[in-house]
Design a protein around this motif. Sequence first.
Motif, PDB file in Angstrom:
ATOM      1  N   PRO A 260      -2.764  47.047  20.292  1.00 27.03           N
ATOM      2  CA  PRO A 260      -1.966  45.865  20.674  1.00 27.03           C
ATOM      3  C   PRO A 260      -2.398  45.210  21.989  1.00 27.03           C
ATOM      4  N   ILE A 261      -3.016  45.947  22.919  1.00 26.69           N
ATOM      5  CA  ILE A 261      -3.468  45.299  24.153  1.00 26.69           C
ATOM      6  C   ILE A 261      -4.617  44.348  23.849  1.00 26.69           C
ATOM      7  N   GLU A 262      -5.448  44.687  22.866  1.00 29.26           N
ATOM      8  CA  GLU A 262      -6.507  43.771  22.441  1.00 29.26           C
ATOM      9  C   GLU A 262      -5.899  42.546  21.757  1.00 29.26           C
ATOM     10  N   ALA A 263      -4.855  42.788  20.956  1.00 31.77           N
ATOM     11  CA  ALA A 263      -4.147  41.669  20.321  1.00 31.77           C
ATOM     12  C   ALA A 263      -3.491  40.782  21.379  1.00 31.77           C
ATOM     13  N   PHE A 264      -3.001  41.393  22.462  1.00 33.38           N
ATOM     14  CA  PHE A 264      -2.390  40.621  23.545  1.00 33.38           C
ATOM     15  C   PHE A 264      -3.409  39.679  24.174  1.00 33.38           C
ATOM     16  N   PHE A 265      -4.607  40.174  24.422  1.00 34.35           N
ATOM     17  CA  PHE A 265      -5.644  39.325  25.001  1.00 34.35           C
ATOM     18  C   PHE A 265      -6.022  38.195  24.044  1.00 34.35           C
ATOM     19  N   ASN A 266      -6.150  38.514  22.766  1.00 31.17           N
ATOM     20  CA  ASN A 266      -6.460  37.455  21.786  1.00 31.17           C
ATOM     21  C   ASN A 266      -5.360  36.404  21.751  1.00 31.17           C
ATOM     22  N   TRP A 267      -4.120  36.855  21.861  1.00 32.93           N
ATOM     23  CA  TRP A 267      -2.976  35.932  21.845  1.00 32.93           C
ATOM     24  C   TRP A 267      -2.977  35.022  23.063  1.00 32.93           C
ATOM     25  N   ILE A 268      -3.224  35.589  24.247  1.00 30.48           N
ATOM     26  CA  ILE A 268      -3.196  34.763  25.462  1.00 30.48           C
ATOM     27  C   ILE A 268      -4.378  33.804  25.499  1.00 30.48           C
ATOM     28  N   ILE A 269      -5.518  34.205  24.925  1.00 29.34           N
ATOM     29  CA  ILE A 269      -6.657  33.288  24.825  1.00 29.34           C
ATOM     30  C   ILE A 269      -6.307  32.117  23.914  1.00 29.34           C
ATOM     31  N   GLU A 270      -5.679  32.410  22.783  1.00 34.67           N
ATOM     32  CA  GLU A 270      -5.289  31.355  21.844  1.00 34.67           C
ATOM     33  C   GLU A 270      -4.274  30.405  22.468  1.00 34.67           C
ATOM     34  N   LYS A 271      -3.334  30.949  23.243  1.00 32.15           N
ATOM     35  CA  LYS A 271      -2.274  30.136  23.835  1.00 32.15           C
ATOM     36  C   LYS A 271      -2.778  29.255  24.975  1.00 32.15           C
ATOM     37  N   THR A 272      -3.693  29.786  25.794  1.00 28.39           N
ATOM     38  CA  THR A 272      -4.004  29.117  27.057  1.00 28.39           C
ATOM     39  C   THR A 272      -5.488  28.874  27.299  1.00 28.39           C
ATOM     40  N   ASP A 273      -6.364  29.436  26.458  1.00 28.43           N
ATOM     41  CA  ASP A 273      -7.807  29.298  26.673  1.00 28.43           C
ATOM     42  C   ASP A 273      -8.203  29.860  28.037  1.00 28.43           C
ATOM     43  N   ILE A 274      -7.582  30.964  28.428  1.00 23.75           N
ATOM     44  CA  ILE A 274      -7.750  31.521  29.767  1.00 23.75           C
ATOM     45  C   ILE A 274      -9.157  32.028  30.020  1.00 23.75           C
ATOM     46  N   GLN A 275      -9.871  32.398  28.973  1.00 21.41           N
ATOM     47  CA  GLN A 275     -11.174  33.035  29.152  1.00 21.41           C
ATOM     48  C   GLN A 275     -12.252  32.053  29.614  1.00 21.41           C
ATOM     49  N   LYS A 276     -12.078  30.765  29.312  1.00 23.77           N
ATOM     50  CA  LYS A 276     -13.085  29.769  29.658  1.00 23.77           C
ATOM     51  C   LYS A 276     -12.716  29.101  30.978  1.00 23.77           C
ATOM     52  N   ALA A 277     -13.530  29.368  32.005  1.00 26.55           N
ATOM     53  CA  ALA A 277     -13.253  28.808  33.329  1.00 26.55           C
ATOM     54  C   ALA A 277     -14.453  28.038  33.865  1.00 26.55           C
ATOM     55  N   SER A 278     -15.243  27.461  32.969  1.00 27.10           N
ATOM     56  CA  SER A 278     -16.476  26.790  33.384  1.00 27.10           C
ATOM     57  C   SER A 278     -16.219  25.528  34.208  1.00 27.10           C
TER      58      SER A 278
END
Length: 306
Positions: A260-278
């Motif tokens: 579920p922690i991996e699912a949490f990261f996937n969820w927050i990426i989908e919600k906010t696009d947090i991973q892309k900070a270019s």
Amino acid sequence: MKNTDKLIAIYFYICECYDRELVAHCQRMSNNYAPKFTDQEVITIFLYAMIVEKKKDIKGVYEFADNYLRSWFPDLTNSYEGFLTRLNRLHTVFPVLCCLLIQSKLATIHPERIRHYEGLIASVVDSMPIVLAKGPRSFTGKVAQELCDKGYCASKKMHYYGLKLHVLGFSIFDKLPLPEYIGTSPASNNDLTVFKPVFEQMKDRAIFADKIYANQGFEEWLLENNNLQILTPVKKKKGQEKLEFMDRMYSRAVSQIRQPIEAFFNWIIEKTDIQKASKVRSKNGLLVHVFGRFAAALMTMTFDFF
């Protein structure tokens, strides 16, 4: 405008948090200590546009506010640059807001919903990359060098310049984990090295983690001194082609609990696009990018109508 009830709910919640805690983290020692366009309004616009209107970048947030929210916020700045400056000045506020949102959510969870393992509260831990530049461009990254460096993400097989977002959370039955610790480190840092000081302060816990957290000597010290267990999948020994049956079953059980922690990261990426900070161009902007978006995601967990 649609969703005015959500806008109002967010605004009143932010005002409550601001008066109770946030104001101490953004006080101004200048003549402009009380601007007409208030900090509460800046935060509200950012969170509302991101989580309700699905605007994934700051320029989109401002353009939406400029077009549709001026009747609600008549003192909104007249330029995107002005809004960005005001938002980045609040970089110290968003980590505190994350803590307040976590406290609010934790108060609503029945203790029986939190998973236990052998009488210990179960937690899950993992990290994910926040990428400012990747591939060949990762060698020339210079933004926010106090927080970032060049590292390698094994799961994505990617060299990148940026930082890691670390999350330790309560394991909740049939739900995403609820974060209790959020932190960042440069991309090259080892996850266990980052969490060692955190684990040393915790007691009576069972931590389900990835193989990178395995360290027999440290695990034995934690168990003896803190009654804290770190449970990780079994590593293959040198030259071993296949794990034994019981080791495979144990590793599978650990992986299922920490999934579920991996699912949490996937969820927050989908919600906010947090991973892309270019598009980030400053240290303060990076802190807003990480903790502002994290706060936006936590707000969707805290408020039932999202």
